[in-house]
Design a protein around this motif. Structure first.
Motif, short mmCIF file in Angstrom:
data_model
loop_
_atom_site.label_atom_id
_atom_site.label_comp_id
_atom_site.label_asym_id
_atom_site.label_seq_id
_atom_site.Cartn_x
_atom_site.Cartn_y
_atom_site.Cartn_z
N TYR A 66 6.52 -1.01 -6.45
CA TYR A 66 7.59 -1.41 -5.53
C TYR A 66 7.04 -1.70 -4.14
O TYR A 66 7.34 -2.72 -3.55
CB TYR A 66 8.62 -0.29 -5.47
N GLU A 67 6.24 -0.78 -3.62
CA GLU A 67 5.66 -1.00 -2.29
C GLU A 67 4.38 -0.19 -2.14
O GLU A 67 4.26 0.91 -2.69
CB GLU A 67 6.66 -0.60 -1.20
N THR A 75 3.58 -6.33 -9.93
CA THR A 75 4.18 -6.37 -8.60
C THR A 75 4.23 -7.80 -8.11
O THR A 75 3.76 -8.72 -8.78
CB THR A 75 3.39 -5.48 -7.60
N GLY A 126 1.60 0.81 1.04
CA GLY A 126 1.34 0.73 2.47
C GLY A 126 0.27 1.72 2.89
O GLY A 126 0.26 2.86 2.42
N SER A 157 4.93 3.32 -4.01
CA SER A 157 6.12 3.68 -4.77
C SER A 157 6.18 2.81 -6.02
O SER A 157 5.74 1.66 -6.01
CB SER A 157 7.40 3.51 -3.93
N THR A 197 3.74 -10.10 -4.27
CA THR A 197 3.35 -10.07 -2.85
C THR A 197 3.27 -11.51 -2.37
O THR A 197 3.31 -12.45 -3.16
CB THR A 197 2.01 -9.33 -2.64
N PHE A 250 6.57 3.68 6.72
CA PHE A 250 7.48 2.70 6.12
C PHE A 250 7.86 1.60 7.09
O PHE A 250 7.71 1.75 8.30
CB PHE A 250 8.73 3.42 5.59
N ASP A 251 8.40 0.52 6.55
CA ASP A 251 8.80 -0.63 7.37
C ASP A 251 10.05 -0.36 8.20
O ASP A 251 10.21 -0.91 9.27
CB ASP A 251 9.07 -1.85 6.47
#
Length: 151
Positions: free
Chosen positions: A75-76, A110, A78, A59, A112, A24-25
């Motif tokens: 949502y994200e 989404t 990675g 997610s 980006t 995660f970030d």
């Protein structure tokens, strides 16, 4: 790096998210992980190498508006650097799409950055249409009842 195809699983245990916080970030807390996982419509899929190491995640949040069919918001997404360009992101998105379909969602969407070439290529490879005219607007809200700023 574990060899072999990655496995993808739905995460239900917050400890698994904390253990894979490196994906995660920002830091993943036990509270944040548990809160995400218990919320209605929230889900997180984890990709693991053959040796069990986390290598990526996606997610999603199931959304519904009264005049539309349910949709899945991505949502994200990675993927760890050594695993990029090996189909992991596409596999995660396909798995999320399958779960979305089981939930009755008729589409996924989404946002980006325009310069996120890798993400845009992945989305397009799965049949997504990129609307480059859309604009995302964000702002902060006031403190909630559980917000540390209110104490």
């Amino acid at each position: 790096m574990g060899e072999g195809p990655p496995t993808i699983e739905r995460v239900r245990d917050p400890d698994l998210l904390v253990a894979n916080a490196f994906l995660f970030d920002r830091p993943v807390t036990a509270h944040g992980a548990a809160d995400f996982l218990r919320r209605e419509g929230h889900l997180l899929l984890l990709a693991r190498a053959a040796d069990g190491t986390g290598i990526g995640f996606v997610s999603g949040i199931e959304m519904r508006h009264p005049d539309d069919d349910p949709e899945m918001f991505v949502y994200e997404l990675g993927v760890e650097e050594p695993w990029r360009r090996r189909g992991v992101a596409a596999a995660l998105l396909r798995a999320l799409g399958e779960e979305a379909g089981r939930r009755g969602c008729t589409g996924m969407w989404t946002g980006t950055g325009r310069d996120n070439v890798a993400a845009l290529a992945t989305y397009r490879s799965l049949g997504a249409e990129v609307d480059d005219r859309s604009v995302f607007v964000t702002w902060e809200t006031g403190p909630g009842p559980d917000d540390a700023r209110t104490r």
